[in-house]
Each structure stands twice: as structure tokens, then as C-alpha cells.
Design a protein around this motif. Structure first.
Motif, short mmCIF file in Angstrom:
data_model
loop_
_atom_site.label_atom_id
_atom_site.label_comp_id
_atom_site.label_asym_id
_atom_site.label_seq_id
_atom_site.Cartn_x
_atom_site.Cartn_y
_atom_site.Cartn_z
N ASP A 1 0.75 -1.20 0.00
CA ASP A 1 -0.01 -0.07 0.08
C ASP A 1 0.85 1.46 0.12
O ASP A 1 0.23 2.38 0.14
N GLY A 2 2.26 1.12 -0.30
CA GLY A 2 3.05 2.30 -0.50
C GLY A 2 3.70 2.92 0.75
O GLY A 2 4.32 4.05 0.89
N ARG A 3 3.38 2.10 1.98
CA ARG A 3 3.81 2.59 3.27
C ARG A 3 5.43 2.21 3.34
O ARG A 3 5.73 1.36 2.87
N ARG A 4 6.24 2.77 4.25
CA ARG A 4 7.33 2.27 4.72
C ARG A 4 7.19 1.29 5.77
O ARG A 4 6.01 1.24 6.09
N ALA A 5 8.30 0.58 6.04
CA ALA A 5 8.27 -0.61 7.22
C ALA A 5 7.69 -0.13 8.52
O ALA A 5 6.91 -0.78 8.98
N ASN A 6 7.99 0.96 8.76
CA ASN A 6 7.59 1.25 10.28
C ASN A 6 6.63 2.55 10.25
O ASN A 6 6.49 3.20 11.05
N GLU A 7 5.65 2.74 9.28
CA GLU A 7 4.83 3.66 9.22
C GLU A 7 3.41 3.11 9.57
O GLU A 7 2.96 2.04 8.91
N LEU A 8 2.61 3.84 10.11
CA LEU A 8 1.19 3.30 10.61
C LEU A 8 0.41 3.80 9.29
O LEU A 8 0.47 4.76 8.50
N ARG A 9 -0.96 3.01 9.19
CA ARG A 9 -1.95 3.55 8.17
C ARG A 9 -2.46 4.67 8.76
O ARG A 9 -2.42 5.07 9.91
N ARG A 10 -3.29 5.52 8.00
CA ARG A 10 -3.70 6.69 8.30
C ARG A 10 -4.85 6.63 9.09
O ARG A 10 -5.70 5.49 9.19
N THR A 11 -4.89 7.31 10.50
CA THR A 11 -5.69 6.79 11.54
C THR A 11 -6.62 8.27 11.63
O THR A 11 -6.13 9.18 12.10
N VAL A 12 -8.03 7.77 11.74
CA VAL A 12 -8.85 8.96 12.01
C VAL A 12 -9.79 8.37 13.03
O VAL A 12 -10.31 7.26 13.03
N CYS A 13 -10.15 9.38 14.08
CA CYS A 13 -11.13 8.57 15.27
C CYS A 13 -11.75 9.76 15.58
O CYS A 13 -11.52 11.01 15.46
N LYS A 14 -13.03 9.45 16.09
CA LYS A 14 -14.07 10.53 16.67
C LYS A 14 -14.87 10.05 17.76
O LYS A 14 -15.08 8.81 17.88
N GLN A 15 -15.20 10.92 18.59
CA GLN A 15 -15.88 10.57 19.88
C GLN A 15 -17.47 10.98 19.45
O GLN A 15 -17.79 11.80 18.89
N SER A 16 -18.29 10.59 20.46
CA SER A 16 -19.65 10.71 20.52
C SER A 16 -20.19 10.78 18.98
O SER A 16 -20.84 11.69 18.64
N VAL A 17 -20.19 9.87 18.41
CA VAL A 17 -20.78 9.46 17.13
C VAL A 17 -22.43 8.99 17.01
O VAL A 17 -23.14 9.36 16.07
N LEU A 18 -22.80 8.50 18.13
CA LEU A 18 -24.12 7.99 18.18
C LEU A 18 -25.01 8.95 19.20
O LEU A 18 -24.40 9.06 20.15
N THR A 19 -26.24 8.96 18.81
CA THR A 19 -27.06 9.62 19.64
C THR A 19 -27.76 8.77 20.73
O THR A 19 -27.85 9.34 21.82
N GLN A 20 -27.77 7.46 20.59
CA GLN A 20 -28.57 6.86 21.67
C GLN A 20 -27.48 6.21 22.74
O GLN A 20 -28.06 5.93 23.73
N ALA A 21 -26.44 6.12 22.29
CA ALA A 21 -25.43 5.31 23.37
C ALA A 21 -25.20 6.27 24.25
O ALA A 21 -25.05 7.66 24.05
N ASP A 22 -24.49 5.73 25.66
CA ASP A 22 -24.06 6.59 26.54
C ASP A 22 -22.67 7.13 26.21
O ASP A 22 -22.16 8.07 26.85
N GLY A 23 -22.01 6.23 25.35
CA GLY A 23 -20.69 6.73 24.78
C GLY A 23 -20.49 5.97 23.78
O GLY A 23 -20.63 4.74 23.49
N SER A 24 -19.47 6.63 22.79
CA SER A 24 -19.57 5.92 21.55
C SER A 24 -18.14 6.61 20.73
O SER A 24 -17.78 7.59 20.91
#
Lengths: 245, 294
Positions: A15-38
Motif C-alpha cells: 500500500d506504499g507505506r514504509r516498514a515502520n509507518e502506520l496507516r492513516r488513523t482517523v477517530c471521533k468520539q460521540s458519534v451515536l445519539t442513543q448510546a451513553d458513549g461512542s
């Protein structure tokens, strides 16, 4: 199947990465309306959604613990998540294994004694699968638990690493993971204290290389922790601003 | 206790809603407003996002107020029925897992999930949503089976509207890989699709949805009030629930009406259909916005 070249002569991966490279990481909190945490966690093409319900009354009497909360983890794989459509039942061993790995990992950091006679439900949903499911699930759960406001002693960050030919590589994708020759090691650490809460390895790895691989994976965990930490801080700042008005 | 004496305790709004939901709603409806500040005929804000799952042949994410559903389509090669040698299959399935609401327990699919799945199946079958003959690979030997898996991620009532919108938009954006039939071995080979090749090239065949269908649901309260797009609490206090399915020309495809009262009287149904027609044109605009830029 013919052996695919996983590492090019220039040292780049498929996938074109170097050996010690992570993949693109995206994260997000509070994405769901019904759950107490998501939380939503995306690493390359692996996408996981985590939802926390609780602490609430245990659904089953037998799950009531008098001194602490019962932590329940359920993992589901969307039928369209893989290249081959496969409906996996809840009793699938692979799925149960991942769920129990996540549960055992988090039992060591959740301060469960604060909520006696209650249950904390962790629901994980894999929307797209491109390798590294365990690490994505663990990282998503950390973010969701923080979002739910459940007390934890520390973050847990997970990352995988392996070996291709003579080179240690970080964060394997699906193609690298499914190759027979690639050993695949997943580690979950508490980045501050450096404690290891989960270590999973499939297939063979030369014993002299274990140390290297673990160190590389731990380094990956630290990188992921920085990404997660900035998301948590931003989300909290956002909340403070909203409540401040 | 005499009625003139002032009550010694005051209920909070949340407690009032839990104890006497019908009375709680009546207080709002008498002021011509709903607890979430919507007018009676207002639908919740709706948005569609196309092809965010690259492993699926087609996918869509639909948000409608607090509802969120994700729909992914995968295909398998199957044998057609003897009576219909050219027709493929479309298998819709809705999953209401415990992730989407605290009310759903883990385990076998709930009655609601099965009912909605069945309704979607009916719409595909008898509503002529799409021409099943375009799923033919070789007449009498091989056809596509499209599995339409709809997963609810957040549930807040009126799931049929959201699920049908997800199904329609995902099918509209589905691209099937090219399948070839080998005479001598009578085997089918499907060219593997990867996320990078999926975008409009010769290796895939786009599906056409001949008659897109859209649903609009309503909740009828005891005092004759019609609430469009009821949320989970409004569904609970409703006497009758009406779901109308229309195509883009405003023709009826299905009507479901069920509830405590025997039959909703016909002016009510007429009023619902009228509101549903407006909703369809609204939804068409939303889909246009979501469509990939050519």
C-alpha cells in the motif's frame, strides 16, 4: 496462490507505506445519539464503531456482581465488511475470541468497583475489514469508554507488528496479515506505565526477533496514543465550551 | 383530596413524560407543537451519504434526526428459479442490534426488525423497484443474488422511512463486477473488484433502479392530530401508525395502517398521502445533493 511480493526492493509495502509507518488513523468520539458513549475508529480501510451502554442494571440476574460492575463485550461483523460476503453468527469462535480479548484487556483498567451490581455493555461493530481488527476494536473501546465517562486508570492502545522477510513491519493490513509467511503480533499497552495488557501472536516467529517486533508495536501504540489523546482533548474542550455558555 | 387544593409537589418534565406520556403529549399538541420543537407536518432533518464502504458493491448511510442506518450491498452468484430463468434475487435484511438503542436486547432478531425486513422484501417484489432481469448472467443458469444488509446504528423511531431510503440509494449506486460464463466448464468467474477500480470503469456494470420508492410515516394521536415522521416516544403514544410508500410520480406503491383504532378514517389517509407527496420531492432533492459529482 502465487506468492505476492509484500515488500518491494525499494523497501515499500503493497500500500506504499514504509516498514515502520502506520496507516492513516482517523477517530471521533460521540458519534451515536442513543448510546451513553461512542466512538468511530478508522485505521486505513478498517472501520470500527464502538458503543457503550451503562453502567445499567444487569440484564441477567446471574451477571450481578456485588462488589463491582460486570463488563460485557459484544463484537459484530457487518456482512458487507469483507470482500467475500459471509454472514457470521454470534457464536463464531473467531468473533468470540476477539470479544473476550477486548473484555480481558479492559477489565484491568476499568475501575469497576465504583459501580457494584451493574453492567457495562460494550458493543463493537466492524463496518469494513482490512486487517488489524483486534487493535482497532481495542482503540475504539478506549475512546468510547472515555466518552461514556467510565473511570479508567489509564488509556489502552493497541497496535500490530510483524516480519516480512528480514524487515520488521508495523500495522499489518489484510493482505499482509493473511500471508502465511508473515507472523502477526498484536500488543495492547498502557502507554504511561508501559504495562502490557494483551499480547497475541499467530504463526511462527523466531525467538530472537520477538523483542524487536514487540518494541516496534509498542512504538506504534505510543503514536496511536498521541492521536487518540488529541481527539479526546479536542472533544472535551468542545464540551467545556458548550457547557460554559 | 379536594380538587381546589394546590398540589404539594411539582413534577419535573422528564418524570411527567414517564408517568403520563399521553397527557404530556396533549399539553404540547394543544399548543400546536411537538416536544422536539417540530410542527406537526415536519419531518426530521435527513441526509444521505453514498459509497462510504469500499468493500461493498454499493452502500449508503442515512441519517434522519437521531436515526442512523447503514446499508451495504454484496452479490453472490446463484441459480435462477425454473419459472423465472432470467430473474435474479434481492434479499433485504434489517438488523436492529443492541448497539442502536437501550431498548433492544441481544439475540434473535426482534419482531420489529423482521416486520420491516418483510416489508422491504414486499416492496422489492411487488413494488417493481428494479427490473430483476438485469441481474441475469446466463439465462437459466446463473443470476445475481443481491444481499442488502441494513444495519441500524442509532434508533429513534420510524425506521421504515430511513431503511427504505438507504435501500433505494444504495441500489441506485451499486456497481456489479463483470461476471463471465465459461461454456466448457460451465463455471462463472467474477472479476474481483478492489476499492480503487470500483469508480466508474469498464469492469463494473451499474444497476438501474427503474422505480425508486420512498416511504413517509405518520402517527395519529387520539385527538385527531397527525404527526409526520414520529420518533420513538411518539410511536409509543400513537393510536394509529400509517406508512405510505410512493414512487417519484406520486403513485401509491403500498399503504400500511395499523393501531388501536380499527381503521384510520379516509380523510386521515388522504391527508397523509398529500403530505407524503411533498416529502417525496423533498427526498429527491436530498438524493440529488448526495449523488457523486460526474
Amino acid at each position: 496462490m502465487s506468492r505476492q511480493e509484500l515488500l518491494s526492493p525499494e523497501g515499500l509495502r503493497i500500500d506504499g507505506r514504509r516498514a515502520n509507518e502506520l496507516r492513516r488513523t482517523v477517530c471521533k468520539q460521540s458519534v451515536l445519539t442513543q448510546a451513553d458513549g461512542s466512538a468511530y475508529y478508522e485505521q486505513g480501510n478498517t472501520k470500527v464503531l464502538a458503543a457503550i451502554y451503562g453502567p445499567r442494571e444487569p440484564r441477567l440476574r446471574s451477571n450481578t456482581l456485588n462488589d463491582r460492575a460486570f463488563v460485557n463485550v459484544e463484537f459484530k461483523v457487518a456482512p458487507f465488511s469483507t470482500n467475500e460476503r459471509r454472514k457470521r453468527s454470534k457464536g463464531d469462535r473467531r468473533i468470540l475470541e476477539i470479544a473476550s480479548a477486548v473484555r480481558q484487556t479492559f477489565e484491568s483498567v476499568i475501575v469497576a468497583t465504583v459501580y457494584p451490581r451493574s453492567q457495562i455493555d460494550v458493543f463493537l461493530h466492524l463496518l469494513q475489514d482490512d486487517g488489524g481488527n483486534v487493535q482497532a476494536c481495542i482503540n475504539a473501546t478506549t475512546l468510547a469508554l472515555i466518552d461514556a465517562g467510565i473511570p479508567m486508570t489509564e488509556y489502552i492502545c493497541a497496535c500490530s507488528a510483524g516480519y516480512i522477510d528480514e524487515t520488521p513491519v508495523l500495522d499489518l493490513n489484510h493482505t499482509e496479515e493473511s500471508s502465511f509467511e508473515t507472523p502477526d503480533l498484536t500488543i495492547a499497552v498502557m502507554p504511561r506505565s508501559g504495562k502490557v495488557t494483551l499480547l497475541q501472536m499467530e504463526s511462527r516467529l523466531e525467538i530472537t526477533r520477538l523483542e524487536d517486533t514487540m518494541l516496534l508495536a509498542t512504538e506504534g501504540c505510543k503514536q496511536i496514543q498521541r492521536i487518540m489523546d488529541s481527539v479526546v482533548r479536542e472533544n472535551t474542550r468542545d464540551l467545556v465550551e458548550k457547557y460554559g455558555q | 383530596m379536594s380538587s381546589s387544593a394546590p398540589s404539594p409537589f411539582v413534577l419535573s418534565a422528564a418524570a411527567f413524560e414517564k408517568i403520563a406520556p399521553e397527557e404530556y403529549y396533549k399539553r404540547f399538541t394543544s399548543q400546536k407543537i411537538r416536544p422536539d420543537a417540530r410542527r406537526f407536518p415536519a419531518f426530521r432533518q435527513t441526509s444521505v451519504q453514498i459509497n462510504s464502504i469500499s468493500t461493498a458493491y454499493g452502500s449508503s448511510v442515512v441519517r434522519q434526526g437521531n436515526n442512523m442506518v447503514i446499508c451495504g450491498i454484496k452479490g453472490e452468484v446463484a441459480e435462477p428459479k425454473f419459472a423465472t430463468p432470467k430473474q435474479g434475487y434481492v434479499v433485504p435484511n434489517l438488523e436492529l442490534s443492541p448497539i442502536c438503542s437501550a431498548d433492544f436486547a441481544p439475540g434473535a432478531p426482534s419482531e420489529l426488525a423482521q416486520t420491516i425486513s418483510h416489508r422491504l422484501d414486499q416492496l422489492v417484489r411487488t413494488g417493481h423497484l428494479l427490473d430483476l432481469e438485469q441481474l441475469c448472467i446466463v439465462e437459466g443458469a446463473a443470476v445475481w443474488t443481491l444481499y442488502v444488509d441494513i444495519t441500524c446504528l442509532a434508533f429513534d423511531g420510524n425506521i421504515l422511512d430511513a431503511a427504505l431510503l438507504a435501500l433505494t440509494t444504495a441500489l441506485q449506486n451499486t456497481k456489479l463486477p463483470r461476471a463471465t460464463f465459461h461454456e466448457e466448464t460451465s463455471l462463472i468467474t467474477v472479476e474481483p473488484t478492489s476499492p480503487s477500480t470500483q469508480s466508474a470503469d469498464s469492469a463494473t456494470v451499474a444497476l438501474t433502479v427503474a422505480r425508486p420508492l420512498f416511504a413517509a410515516s405518520f402517527a395519529c394521536l387520539p385527538d385527531g392530530v397527525i404527526l409526520a415522521d414520529p420518533n420513538a416516544t411518539e410511536e409509543k403514544v400513537a393510536e394509529t401508525l400509517v406508512s405510505i410508500v410512493l414512487d417519484t410520480s406520486g403513485q401509491l406503491a403500498h399503504v400500511w395502517s395499523h393501531g388501536k383504532t380499527a381503521v384510520a378514517n379516509s380523510p386521515t389517509i388522504q391527508a397523509c398521502i398529500e403530505q407524503a407527496r411533498q416529502r417525496v420531492s423533498e427526498l429527491q432533492n436530498i438524493i440529488q445533493l448526495a449523488a457523486p459529482k460526474a
